[in-house]
Design a protein around this motif. Sequence first.
Motif, PDB file in Angstrom:
ATOM      1  N   THR A 138       7.325   0.769   0.763  1.00 22.88           N
ATOM      2  CA  THR A 138       6.174  -0.059   1.112  1.00 22.88           C
ATOM      3  C   THR A 138       6.230  -0.446   2.589  1.00 22.88           C
TER       4      THR A 138
ATOM      5  N   ALA B 282       0.847  -1.182   0.000  1.00 27.23           N
ATOM      6  CA  ALA B 282       0.000   0.000   0.000  1.00 27.23           C
ATOM      7  C   ALA B 282       0.884   1.233   0.000  1.00 27.23           C
TER       8      ALA B 282
ATOM      9  N   ASP C 230      -4.524   0.969   4.075  1.00 26.02           N
ATOM     10  CA  ASP C 230      -3.988   1.897   3.085  1.00 26.02           C
ATOM     11  C   ASP C 230      -4.452   3.318   3.373  1.00 26.02           C
TER      12      ASP C 230
ATOM     13  N   SER D 143      -0.305   5.047   5.155  1.00 27.59           N
ATOM     14  CA  SER D 143      -0.556   3.619   5.319  1.00 27.59           C
ATOM     15  C   SER D 143       0.047   3.146   6.636  1.00 27.59           C
TER      16      SER D 143
END
Length: 223
Positions: free
Chosen positions: A122, A19, A182, A162
């Motif tokens: 990430t 996300a 997210d 996120s």
Amino acid sequence: MSKSSFAPTRRQALGLGLALAGAAAMNVVPGFRLLAQAQAAVPPTAQKIADHFSSVKSMTGEFVQFGPRGEQTGGKFYLERPGKIRFNYDGSSNFQVISDGQSVVILNKKMRTSDLYPLSKTPLKLLLADRIDLSGDKVRAVKEEDDLTTIKLADKSVFGNSTITMMFDPKTYELRQWTITDAQGKDTTVMIFNVKEGVSFAANTFAIDYAANRVLNTKKSSR
């Protein structure tokens, strides 16, 4: 544990830890004990769990993934610290998510798509780090219960709004599941089971075919 055979979309696969940054603010899960960013120290239990999880350099097992609309799928996963993980989804699509320590690829062989992202951007970066870093304001909340200890982490400079919420066995400190929320507030949860630690993998287990990625995306852009 039953698993449906649907092939996850790219968005659903992103829930495994990809996300990306967004603008919406996140709300802390009700019932969590908040940690003030500038003043509260990391609880000793959270640090012990983080240290134990960091000491597990490799593991493999099965997973079940629940998407934000209740979608369910599963498969097998392989993890090698630092930075490497692979998810092989069940089903005919040959859907895979692979991190080689630098990049993460979402690969759908049936649809001939290959989407590449930097691991450093990430939430998987926190999960796969050589040492789980709880310094600064990364710890958003901790919840200690008799059967579960939950740690919610965020790093705004890496992946925006996120968050990743990890759940551990309070006695063995073993990871049970994690949830990626997210930037739009949508949750994807991954539960793991039949886990084996301290395993060895073939050299190509976490390999990403960058040449094939370029070919597939060149063809896609030329359509």
